[in-house]
Design an enzyme around this catalytic site. Structure first.
Site, PDB file in Angstrom:
ATOM      1  N   GLU A   1       1.671  -0.366  -4.965  1.00 46.41           N
ATOM      2  CA  GLU A   1       0.740   0.710  -5.304  1.00 46.41           C
ATOM      3  C   GLU A   1       1.564   1.988  -5.439  1.00 46.41           C
ATOM      4  OE1 GLU A   1      -3.259   2.977  -3.657  1.00 46.41           O
ATOM      5  OE2 GLU A   1      -1.690   2.367  -2.262  1.00 46.41           O
TER       6      GLU A   1
ATOM      7  N   ASP B   1       0.837  -1.200   0.000  1.00 47.59           N
ATOM      8  CA  ASP B   1       0.000   0.000   0.000  1.00 47.59           C
ATOM      9  C   ASP B   1       0.870   1.247   0.000  1.00 47.59           C
ATOM     10  OD1 ASP B   1      -2.688   1.212   0.294  1.00 47.59           O
ATOM     11  OD2 ASP B   1      -1.908   1.869   2.233  1.00 47.59           O
TER      12      ASP B   1
END
Length: 538
Positions: free
Chosen positions: A263, A200
């Site tokens: 990401e 993330d």
């Protein structure tokens, strides 16, 4: 040996919204296990789970209170291990989210940091004095992604940094204890059979805070922030790459090495730096996800993505949706130039999307995505052609964007509504006692049960596409078809398979060949507008 992830199709699971096994209205790990046959029948190579850790759920589980356990609402660590074993029995890999930029406020480290300004845990986060004679102003003008300032003041007068919600304090990645903690977390889950990690906000970990400096604030996303602030203090810092070189050493010790996908909301030339041979394996290609329904745009993104990935020896990832964006069947049915946030605020009624057009384009886009060299990620429900649930009532919304924006951004809940498995019944087969987000009355029309019975359904289209994909996915060569690849038509060959996508309204004549699959009905060898086809040609 060729790494498994180079041509894999991963099915993204949003754990609270796939299936509810215990009847509390919230999806869980046992529910995921119960639906692995669906993923295997689809033809996916694995599942990627969004966060399932203990959490107050201020941001969909991305506010993690314990990185080594399962939230009791979703099950137990034993349930997780059972799920991994069941996935592996079906030939499915398991990838999980890791959230290294921040923790939850409820994390023991942050609770200790709040208890005393002298606590050693305070150095594990980013605490600073405020500006002004009494320190009552935030240390900088930085803004939270979810709206409002990126700093919150605590009782003793200090301010802590949170690039996201106040409930998500940022970690201090200059501290060796933080780095060792995440090495251990990677090992903890790898030792339990996890095959890979989605990282993330991978490009925001390391901060340059000496000196603290204001940003040039712009309207828009982080691309614009970085363009206006070349020496950005917390996005895409060069120092972050050493973190991933370190992680590469940890994960390469396993056989096979655990896979990684980042990401990274960055333009291609900056994105691929994260996928150099001694760092991460892949990074999500959001330029493809954000591309408009336009052949020139797709050609440019495909060509640049392939070239950039080749420079560092990896392959692109292809995604058309996820848990953060409006579902494509709705988005592609809106008039060009529509602001999705304004559309959601109008409960999806102004303008009214053309659902037939949006659905046709989404099916064609699926065939484009699944025909490209590299790996693909399918968000749960895409195989059903699910539209956005745009008219969720305000009282049901949970996304922190709703409150952080002062109710000017409805947020991402509309793409997270629990899946429909049956035509009727309580929560359309999601569980036995309702669902944590309300499902619309027409949800059963898109259910797995309804589509199983329809050979022309989106579900059958995905199954056949993934079956056929296996015959050419390992060949990473794409050759543009000079005769067809022009104007509104994207056309290329993968071995003996010709892929043709017509983004325009007018029909296009196809060459002679065997039609393997089409996203819509053909008129002989004529491809209608907003339709894609795969052909075997010689």
């Amino acid at each position: 040996m060729r790494p498994w992830w180079r041509d894999a199709v991963l099915y993204q699971v949003y754990p609270r919204s796939l299936a509810d096994a215990d009847g509390d209205g919230v999806g869980d790990i046992a529910g995921i296990t119960s639906r692995l046959d669906h993923v295997a029948a689809l033809g996916a190579d694995g599942v990627w789970l969004s966060p399932f850790y203990p959490s107050p759920w201020a941001d969909g589980g991305y506010d993690v209170a314990d990185f080594r356990d399962v939230d009791p609402m979703l099950g137990t660590l034993a349930d997780f291990e059972t799920m991994v074993a069941a996935a592996h029995e079906r030939g499915l890999r398991v990838m999980i989210d890791i959230v290294p930029n921040h923790t939850s406020q409820a994390h023991p480290w942050f609770q200790a940091a709040l208890a005393s300004p002298d606590a050693p845990e305070r150095d594990l986060y980013v605490f600073r004095r405020g500006r002004g004679p009494d320190g009552s102003e935030p240390p900088t003008n930085w803004r939270s992604t979810f709206g409002g300032p990126a700093w919150t003041r605590v009782a003793d007068g200090a301010w802590y940094l949170h690039v996201f919600a106040p409930e998500q304090p940022d970690l201090n990645w200059d501290h060796p204890r933080v780095r060792e903690e995440f090495r251990d977390i990677l090992r903890f889950w790898s030792d339990r059979g996890v095959d890979g990690f989605r990282i993330d906000v991978a490009y925001a970990l390391v901060k340059d805070l000496d000196p603290l400096r204001d940003l040039v604030l712009v309207t828009g996303g982080r691309f614009e922030d970085i363009a206006a602030n070349p020496d950005h203090p917390f996005l895409d810092r060069p120092e972050v790459h050493e973190v991933y070189r370190d992680w590469n050493r940890v994960l390469s010790a396993y056989d096979p090495p655990r896979a990684t996908v980042a990401e990274v909301w960055l333009p291609g030339e900056r994105r691929v730096r994260y996928t150099r041979p001694d760092e991460l394996d892949q990074a999500f290609n959001f330029e493809f996800l954000l591309a408009p329904w336009d052949a020139d745009a797709y050609r440019q993104v495909i060509a640049s993505s392939l070239a950039e990935a080749a420079q560092v020896g990896t392959v692109p990832t292809w995604v058309v949706g996820n848990h953060d964006v409006v579902r494509k069947p709705s988005l592609l049915g809106l008039p060009e130039g529509t602001d999705p946030r304004a559309w959601l605020l109008a409960d999806g009624r102004d303008p009214e999307p053309d659902t037939e057009l949006g659905g046709a384009r989404a099916r064609a886009l699926a065939l484009l995505e699944l025909s490209l060299p590299g790996s693909a990620y399918v968000y749960q429900g895409e195989e059903l052609g699910l539209p956005e649930v745009a008219d969720l009532p305000a009282e049901a919304l949970e996304d922190p964007r709703w409150r952080g924006s002062g109710h000017t951004d409805k947020g991402r809940d509309g793409c997270r509504v629990p899946l429909p498995w049956t035509r009727e019944g309580s929560s359309f087969g999601f569980g036995s006692n309702g669902s944590w987000l309300p499902q619309p009355s027409w949800w059963g029309e898109f259910s797995v049960e309804a589509q199983e019975a329809d050979p022309g359904s989106t579900l059958h289209l995905y199954r056949e596409a993934l079956r056929l994909r296996r015959s050419f996915a390992a060949d990473e060569v794409l050759v543009w078809d000079d005769a067809l690849n022009r104007g509104p038509v994207v056309a290329f060959r993968r071995g003996e398979v010709l892929v043709v996508v017509n983004t325009g309204p007018d029909p296009v004549r196809l060459p002679r060949g065997e039609v393997l699959l089409a996203s819509g009905e053909l008129d002989g060898m004529v491809l209608p507008g907003d339709t894609a086809a795969w052909l075997r040609v010689t």
